[in-house]
Design a protein around this motif. Structure first.
Motif, short mmCIF file in Angstrom:
data_model
loop_
_atom_site.label_atom_id
_atom_site.label_comp_id
_atom_site.label_asym_id
_atom_site.label_seq_id
_atom_site.Cartn_x
_atom_site.Cartn_y
_atom_site.Cartn_z
N GLY A 203 -14.14 -11.87 8.69
CA GLY A 203 -15.20 -11.42 9.60
C GLY A 203 -15.00 -9.97 10.01
O GLY A 203 -15.70 -9.46 10.89
N GLY A 204 -14.05 -9.28 9.32
CA GLY A 204 -13.76 -7.89 9.65
C GLY A 204 -12.36 -7.74 10.22
O GLY A 204 -11.71 -8.72 10.60
N PHE A 205 -11.89 -6.49 10.25
CA PHE A 205 -10.55 -6.19 10.77
C PHE A 205 -10.67 -5.59 12.18
O PHE A 205 -11.53 -4.75 12.43
N TYR A 206 -9.80 -6.02 13.08
CA TYR A 206 -9.80 -5.41 14.41
C TYR A 206 -8.60 -4.49 14.59
O TYR A 206 -8.51 -3.76 15.58
N LYS A 207 -7.65 -4.51 13.65
CA LYS A 207 -6.55 -3.55 13.67
C LYS A 207 -6.06 -3.32 12.22
O LYS A 207 -6.23 -4.18 11.34
N LYS A 208 -5.44 -2.17 11.99
CA LYS A 208 -4.99 -1.78 10.64
C LYS A 208 -3.98 -2.76 10.06
O LYS A 208 -3.99 -3.06 8.87
N GLU A 209 -3.07 -3.25 10.90
CA GLU A 209 -1.96 -4.07 10.41
C GLU A 209 -2.44 -5.34 9.69
O GLU A 209 -1.69 -5.95 8.92
N GLN A 210 -3.67 -5.75 9.96
CA GLN A 210 -4.20 -6.93 9.29
C GLN A 210 -4.30 -6.76 7.76
O GLN A 210 -4.36 -7.74 7.03
N LEU A 211 -4.29 -5.53 7.32
CA LEU A 211 -4.36 -5.28 5.87
C LEU A 211 -3.14 -5.85 5.14
O LEU A 211 -3.20 -6.17 3.96
N MET A 212 -2.02 -5.99 5.85
CA MET A 212 -0.83 -6.54 5.22
C MET A 212 -0.96 -8.04 4.95
O MET A 212 -0.10 -8.65 4.33
N GLU A 213 -2.07 -8.65 5.46
CA GLU A 213 -2.36 -10.05 5.16
C GLU A 213 -3.08 -10.21 3.83
O GLU A 213 -3.22 -11.32 3.32
N VAL A 214 -3.54 -9.09 3.25
CA VAL A 214 -4.19 -9.10 1.93
C VAL A 214 -3.13 -9.34 0.86
O VAL A 214 -2.05 -8.73 0.90
N TYR A 215 -3.44 -10.19 -0.07
CA TYR A 215 -2.47 -10.56 -1.12
C TYR A 215 -1.99 -9.32 -1.87
O TYR A 215 -2.79 -8.53 -2.38
N GLY A 216 -0.68 -9.11 -1.94
CA GLY A 216 -0.08 -8.02 -2.70
C GLY A 216 0.06 -6.73 -1.93
O GLY A 216 0.72 -5.79 -2.41
N LEU A 217 -0.55 -6.64 -0.74
CA LEU A 217 -0.49 -5.40 0.03
C LEU A 217 0.65 -5.54 1.04
O LEU A 217 0.46 -6.06 2.15
N ASP A 218 1.82 -5.06 0.64
CA ASP A 218 3.00 -5.22 1.48
C ASP A 218 3.17 -4.05 2.43
O ASP A 218 2.32 -3.15 2.50
N SER A 219 4.29 -4.03 3.16
CA SER A 219 4.53 -3.00 4.16
C SER A 219 4.67 -1.61 3.53
O SER A 219 4.31 -0.60 4.15
N VAL A 220 5.20 -1.56 2.29
CA VAL A 220 5.35 -0.27 1.60
C VAL A 220 3.98 0.32 1.28
O VAL A 220 3.72 1.51 1.50
N LYS A 221 3.09 -0.52 0.73
CA LYS A 221 1.74 -0.06 0.41
C LYS A 221 0.99 0.29 1.69
O LYS A 221 0.24 1.29 1.73
N TYR A 222 1.19 -0.49 2.75
CA TYR A 222 0.52 -0.22 4.03
C TYR A 222 0.95 1.14 4.58
O TYR A 222 0.13 1.92 5.05
N ALA A 223 2.25 1.44 4.50
CA ALA A 223 2.75 2.74 4.99
C ALA A 223 2.12 3.89 4.21
O ALA A 223 1.93 4.98 4.75
#
Length: 299
Positions: A203-223
């Protein structure tokens, strides 16, 4: 018998004796060869007889093989003769003229038919059908067409490709389409597709950190991407907890089917939820789950 002959044929005693003598002589002559063979002394074979027979047989076989080879060679193998030739174009008859057998010539043609090529004279040594002695004989007569051109160094023009770096942009991830997400450095088409699918389910993201819940998108990619994105919470889809049914809640990633049923059963038994404190009364909902779902709920 003499009386019977005298009575019926009128033989006298002397005539009878003469007749018997004649019969005995005839019988003796008839059986004489048998008697001779029986009493004839055994002759011993010549000790060299077997060797003589084998020698005759060997001589006959040699004569046959010589005649056969002579006929075959005269019919199938040209007279050996050396001449200038290109091993990439010469035919089977040419190889035979140079001194190779039909079988050897055919082996070389098979090598060429499969894509084999002679680029230099020394390549002939690779053919096991060509003996070292034959190679030495053929060496002065080999002329390979365009030999030097084949191995000449080509001047290659290397074009240096300059890859255009993605310019630093700030992308609002709740409104961006796949092309917009692809503008983020480190996000290609695959990640863009995954982000869009998860955003729809969430239903949308309310904060950036939620992107790390996407499959394959780990903390390194998020940084790597976090400084290139922004989030507008006003774009998220809000669910009214007092009117939502099971279908409206089942795609929500933060709630299990058991938790959804508990929410609906509590509402059915106790009435509408007034605020988050009422939601906390559903025992199956942990504080962590409530914190995650609260931005998406209205009362």
């Amino acid at each position: 018998m003499r009386i019977w002959l005298s009575k019926y044929f009128g033989f006298s005693k002397g005539e009878f004796n003469g007749l018997m003598l004649l019969i005995l002589i005839i019988a003796f002559l008839k059986f004489l060869p048998l008697i001779y063979n029986y009493y004839r002394p055994i002759e011993k074979d010549d000790p060299n007889l077997l060797a003589s027979i084998q020698n005759i047989k060997f001589t006959d076989e040699q004569s046959y093989l010589y005649t056969r080879d002579k006929i075959e060679s005269s019919n199938h193998k040209p007279i050996s003769k050396l001449f200038k030739f290109d091993p990439n174009t010469i035919d089977a008859e040419g190889w035979q003229t140079l001194g190779l057998s039909l079988k050897q010539a055919q082996s070389i043609l098979n090598y060429r038919n499969k894509g084999g090529k002679f680029y230099k004279v020394e390549d002939l040594q690779k053919m096991y059908t060509i003996a070292p002695e034959m190679y030495k004989k053929l060496l002065p007569y080999v002329e390979i067409e365009n030999q030097h051109q084949v191995f000449a160094k080509k001047d290659f023009q290397y074009e240096k490709k300059e890859y255009t770096k993605k310019a630093s942009v700030i992308v609002e991830i709740n409104q961006a389409d796949s092309a917009g997400l692809d503008e983020i450095k480190g996000i290609g088409p695959a990640f863009a597709t995954r982000i869009l699918k998860y955003r729809t389910r969430l239903g949308g993201f309310y904060k950036k950190e939620q992107l790390m819940e996407v499959y394959g998108l780990d903390s390194v990619k998020y940084a790597e991407i976090k400084d290139q994105i922004s989030v507008d919470p006003s774009e998220i889809k809000i669910i009214n907890i007092n009117s939502a049914d099971f279908n409206a809640l089942k795609t929500f990633p933060y709630l299990s089917y058991k938790q959804i049923n508990a929410i609906l059963q509590y509402r059915k038994q106790h009435g509408k939820y007034a605020n988050v404190n009422d939601l906390k009364k559903v025992a199956i909902l942990t504080p962590q789950v409530i914190d995650k779902v609260l931005p998406y709920l209205s009362f």
